[in-house]
Motif scaffolding. Sequence first.
Motif, PDB file in Angstrom:
ATOM      1  N   CYS A   1      15.658  17.473  -9.426  1.00  0.00           N
ATOM      2  CA  CYS A   1      16.255  18.796  -9.638  1.00  0.00           C
ATOM      3  C   CYS A   1      17.124  18.852 -10.891  1.00  0.00           C
ATOM      4  O   CYS A   1      17.315  19.949 -11.434  1.00  0.00           O
ATOM      5  N   THR A   2      17.661  17.736 -11.366  1.00  0.00           N
ATOM      6  CA  THR A   2      18.315  17.668 -12.676  1.00  0.00           C
ATOM      7  C   THR A   2      18.100  16.259 -13.227  1.00  0.00           C
ATOM      8  O   THR A   2      17.484  15.416 -12.578  1.00  0.00           O
ATOM      9  N   ASP A   3      18.667  15.990 -14.410  1.00  0.00           N
ATOM     10  CA  ASP A   3      18.567  14.640 -14.983  1.00  0.00           C
ATOM     11  C   ASP A   3      19.211  13.594 -14.084  1.00  0.00           C
ATOM     12  O   ASP A   3      18.814  12.424 -14.090  1.00  0.00           O
TER      13      ASP A   3
ATOM     14  N   ILE B   1      13.950  24.520  -4.192  1.00  0.00           N
ATOM     15  CA  ILE B   1      14.385  24.954  -5.522  1.00  0.00           C
ATOM     16  C   ILE B   1      13.196  25.616  -6.195  1.00  0.00           C
ATOM     17  O   ILE B   1      12.119  25.025  -6.319  1.00  0.00           O
ATOM     18  N   LEU B   2      13.394  26.849  -6.623  1.00  0.00           N
ATOM     19  CA  LEU B   2      12.310  27.643  -7.181  1.00  0.00           C
ATOM     20  C   LEU B   2      12.272  27.615  -8.697  1.00  0.00           C
ATOM     21  O   LEU B   2      11.249  27.903  -9.299  1.00  0.00           O
ATOM     22  N   ASP B   3      13.404  27.297  -9.331  1.00  0.00           N
ATOM     23  CA  ASP B   3      13.432  27.271 -10.792  1.00  0.00           C
ATOM     24  C   ASP B   3      14.656  26.492 -11.256  1.00  0.00           C
ATOM     25  O   ASP B   3      15.608  26.267 -10.495  1.00  0.00           O
ATOM     26  N   PHE B   4      14.616  26.056 -12.536  1.00  0.00           N
ATOM     27  CA  PHE B   4      15.658  25.255 -13.134  1.00  0.00           C
ATOM     28  C   PHE B   4      16.125  25.935 -14.421  1.00  0.00           C
ATOM     29  O   PHE B   4      15.315  26.489 -15.155  1.00  0.00           O
ATOM     30  N   ALA B   5      17.411  25.873 -14.699  1.00  0.00           N
ATOM     31  CA  ALA B   5      17.943  26.320 -15.985  1.00  0.00           C
ATOM     32  C   ALA B   5      19.178  25.485 -16.277  1.00  0.00           C
ATOM     33  O   ALA B   5      20.309  25.897 -15.996  1.00  0.00           O
ATOM     34  N   GLY B   6      18.967  24.271 -16.817  1.00  0.00           N
ATOM     35  CA  GLY B   6      20.082  23.376 -17.080  1.00  0.00           C
ATOM     36  C   GLY B   6      20.742  22.960 -15.780  1.00  0.00           C
ATOM     37  O   GLY B   6      20.104  22.393 -14.894  1.00  0.00           O
ATOM     38  N   ASP B   7      22.042  23.259 -15.654  1.00  0.00           N
ATOM     39  CA  ASP B   7      22.777  22.954 -14.432  1.00  0.00           C
ATOM     40  C   ASP B   7      22.766  24.117 -13.455  1.00  0.00           C
ATOM     41  O   ASP B   7      23.584  24.162 -12.538  1.00  0.00           O
ATOM     42  N   ARG B   8      21.864  25.060 -13.642  1.00  0.00           N
ATOM     43  CA  ARG B   8      21.716  26.180 -12.720  1.00  0.00           C
ATOM     44  C   ARG B   8      20.380  26.044 -11.983  1.00  0.00           C
ATOM     45  O   ARG B   8      19.340  25.826 -12.594  1.00  0.00           O
TER      46      ARG B   8
ATOM     47  N   SER C   1      15.947  17.099  -1.835  1.00  0.00           N
ATOM     48  CA  SER C   1      15.016  17.086  -0.724  1.00  0.00           C
ATOM     49  C   SER C   1      15.318  18.257   0.198  1.00  0.00           C
ATOM     50  O   SER C   1      16.481  18.524   0.512  1.00  0.00           O
ATOM     51  N   GLY C   2      14.259  18.956   0.595  1.00  0.00           N
ATOM     52  CA  GLY C   2      14.432  20.019   1.565  1.00  0.00           C
ATOM     53  C   GLY C   2      14.443  19.443   2.964  1.00  0.00           C
ATOM     54  O   GLY C   2      13.439  18.910   3.439  1.00  0.00           O
ATOM     55  N   VAL C   3      15.590  19.485   3.616  1.00  0.00           N
ATOM     56  CA  VAL C   3      15.724  18.996   4.978  1.00  0.00           C
ATOM     57  C   VAL C   3      15.777  20.193   5.907  1.00  0.00           C
ATOM     58  O   VAL C   3      15.909  21.332   5.464  1.00  0.00           O
ATOM     59  N   GLU C   4      15.642  19.929   7.206  1.00  0.00           N
ATOM     60  CA  GLU C   4      15.607  21.043   8.142  1.00  0.00           C
ATOM     61  C   GLU C   4      16.890  21.863   8.040  1.00  0.00           C
ATOM     62  O   GLU C   4      17.996  21.371   8.239  1.00  0.00           O
TER      63      GLU C   4
ATOM     64  N   THR D   1       0.849  -1.191   0.000  1.00  0.00           N
ATOM     65  CA  THR D   1       0.000   0.000   0.000  1.00  0.00           C
ATOM     66  C   THR D   1       0.878   1.232   0.000  1.00  0.00           C
ATOM     67  O   THR D   1       1.816   1.333   0.795  1.00  0.00           O
ATOM     68  N   SER D   2       0.576   2.155  -0.897  1.00  0.00           N
ATOM     69  CA  SER D   2       1.361   3.380  -1.022  1.00  0.00           C
ATOM     70  C   SER D   2       0.747   4.487  -0.166  1.00  0.00           C
ATOM     71  O   SER D   2      -0.447   4.779  -0.280  1.00  0.00           O
ATOM     72  N   ALA D   3       1.566   5.090   0.696  1.00  0.00           N
ATOM     73  CA  ALA D   3       1.134   6.286   1.412  1.00  0.00           C
ATOM     74  C   ALA D   3       1.163   7.494   0.490  1.00  0.00           C
ATOM     75  O   ALA D   3       0.361   8.419   0.628  1.00  0.00           O
ATOM     76  N   MET D   4       2.083   7.483  -0.466  1.00  0.00           N
ATOM     77  CA  MET D   4       2.194   8.508  -1.507  1.00  0.00           C
ATOM     78  C   MET D   4       3.233   8.029  -2.509  1.00  0.00           C
ATOM     79  O   MET D   4       4.098   7.227  -2.164  1.00  0.00           O
ATOM     80  N   PHE D   5       3.117   8.485  -3.751  1.00  0.00           N
ATOM     81  CA  PHE D   5       4.179   8.215  -4.705  1.00  0.00           C
ATOM     82  C   PHE D   5       4.299   9.397  -5.659  1.00  0.00           C
ATOM     83  O   PHE D   5       3.355  10.175  -5.842  1.00  0.00           O
ATOM     84  N   SER D   6       5.483   9.550  -6.233  1.00  0.00           N
ATOM     85  CA  SER D   6       5.748  10.599  -7.212  1.00  0.00           C
ATOM     86  C   SER D   6       6.253   9.937  -8.474  1.00  0.00           C
ATOM     87  O   SER D   6       7.103   9.039  -8.416  1.00  0.00           O
ATOM     88  N   ALA D   7       5.741  10.388  -9.610  1.00  0.00           N
ATOM     89  CA  ALA D   7       6.060   9.711 -10.865  1.00  0.00           C
ATOM     90  C   ALA D   7       6.309  10.715 -11.970  1.00  0.00           C
ATOM     91  O   ALA D   7       5.402  11.432 -12.378  1.00  0.00           O
ATOM     92  N   GLY D   8       7.540  10.755 -12.462  1.00  0.00           N
ATOM     93  CA  GLY D   8       7.809  11.491 -13.693  1.00  0.00           C
ATOM     94  C   GLY D   8       7.642  12.983 -13.598  1.00  0.00           C
ATOM     95  O   GLY D   8       6.885  13.579 -14.337  1.00  0.00           O
ATOM     96  N   TRP D   9       8.398  13.627 -12.699  1.00  0.00           N
ATOM     97  CA  TRP D   9       8.350  15.084 -12.636  1.00  0.00           C
ATOM     98  C   TRP D   9       8.879  15.678 -13.931  1.00  0.00           C
ATOM     99  O   TRP D   9       9.652  15.053 -14.651  1.00  0.00           O
ATOM    100  N   VAL D  10       8.523  16.900 -14.215  1.00  0.00           N
ATOM    101  CA  VAL D  10       9.085  17.633 -15.350  1.00  0.00           C
ATOM    102  C   VAL D  10       9.868  18.802 -14.803  1.00  0.00           C
ATOM    103  O   VAL D  10       9.330  19.631 -14.070  1.00  0.00           O
ATOM    104  N   ASP D  11      11.161  18.889 -15.109  1.00  0.00           N
ATOM    105  CA  ASP D  11      11.969  19.999 -14.612  1.00  0.00           C
ATOM    106  C   ASP D  11      12.039  21.083 -15.675  1.00  0.00           C
ATOM    107  O   ASP D  11      11.289  21.101 -16.639  1.00  0.00           O
ATOM    108  N   GLY D  12      12.969  22.025 -15.517  1.00  0.00           N
ATOM    109  CA  GLY D  12      13.070  23.140 -16.433  1.00  0.00           C
ATOM    110  C   GLY D  12      13.419  22.742 -17.855  1.00  0.00           C
ATOM    111  O   GLY D  12      13.221  23.523 -18.789  1.00  0.00           O
ATOM    112  N   SER D  13      13.948  21.523 -18.054  1.00  0.00           N
ATOM    113  CA  SER D  13      14.281  21.071 -19.400  1.00  0.00           C
ATOM    114  C   SER D  13      13.040  20.670 -20.189  1.00  0.00           C
ATOM    115  O   SER D  13      13.099  20.538 -21.404  1.00  0.00           O
TER     116      SER D  13
END
Length: 457
Positions: free
Chosen positions: A311-313, A344-351, A318-321, A257-269
């Motif tokens: 956050c990149t390819d 992370i608020l935005d992506f631009a390649g390796d930036r 993860s945001g930790v304390e 049973t999944s409490a939550m899952f994440s699948a296939g995010w889309v980043d700035g690319s």
Amino acid sequence: MIELDVSTPWEPPERPAPRRRLRARWVAVAAVLAVTLGVLAAGGPRPDTGLLFSVDFQVLRAQASGGRIFLARYQLTGPGPMIEARRASDGTVLWQRPAEVDQQLIVAGSDVVILMSEDRTGRGDSSVLVVLDAATGRELWSRSGVTFNGTNPDVMVVQEARDTPAGLVIDKADYDSGVNHAWVQPQRRLLGLDLRTGATVWDVTVAEGSDVNLSWDSPSQARINRFDVLTRTGQLTRRDARTGAVTSTHQLDWSGTSAMFSAGWVDGSGRTADRIVVYPDGQRGAVVYDLTTGRQLFRWPGELNNGLFRCTDRLLCSGVEGGLDAVDSTTGERRWHLSGSDGILDFAGDRLLVGSWRNPVATGPRIAGIVDARTGAFVRKLTGWYALLPGGDRPLLWRPVDKRTALLGQLDPATGLITVFVRAENWFGNPECSVDGRTLVCVVVGGLSVWRLPNRH
């Protein structure tokens, strides 16, 4: 427009020294000249950038779309808000219609406007949706007993209300916040409704105990492009949210049973990731799988509330304390840690544009700077700036000048340079903004302002 090197704090320029008083006749000449130039300017073209119009008070929410500004504002003579559309170029009112007391403007597009209110029929946690024609304000259709999930150019995605709502079953005596807890999910039904007519375009039943993950092109505007369903046997089915059609199926080396899952995010690319992160019920941390092969890659020991995101390819973050961790997306090995920034608020390649969500109510996310994703080192630090609309190839930022004035600017993530395009007045707190092409609309403490953005070179 001003190009700022933001490596040093911005300070307002000193006032120029006072000049000698002009003679009376020159004052008169200057006054005539000013009036003449004012008449000429009034008949000339509008400035390419700057303020287009404003509404001083009583605005609850506003969105820009299709050359119009849609807003909800208090009525002095009625119990509910007034919904209205204005021309984005000059603020001319195109239509108005009164709304019910609890109706909210949730989505405004170039074709339709969607209002939502509470469903009082007692069918679980559901809503009443009313859809208006964006050009005229005329009601097109309405539907009760559903929960709004999002829209795309073809359909509105909703979930039908259930007699038995989802619930979280926890023994409070044994509760541990570090352990994943799954909601008890009865069978549910997702629908794709035609935006103009409300007719059912697609209908998908999700089996009891299965988990659903929605994917958005633009979360702030609720634009949903696909959704994934993960069963207890580990089968993941991906569907197109426009048609409801199955686009791919994958079998994970997992069951439960999944409490939550994440699948296939889309980043700035704009590319979709090939990693699936599952948070198993009753366990700590997450398990990361390869979407193509279904095999387990590694276990991650963090908490669900600080979950992994792409956050990149090659990296998951993860945001930790008190900071931000980046781990290898194949091995789980930590590549770097950044103190002081937790998102992370935005992506631009390796930036990566990084910042912090601490105290976001008063100001919005605070910008820390631009980081090299390969090393975690700052390329440029940005002092005193906050996120206005962080997405896109030119994120929009703001910076307070004093208690009621702010600078608004566009950031080039590749260089860290900020182009300031306006000095905004009556800026008292955290803004709510949207953008449509070169039109920016912001609501700050009930006041609305609409600006024309500079061209992006």
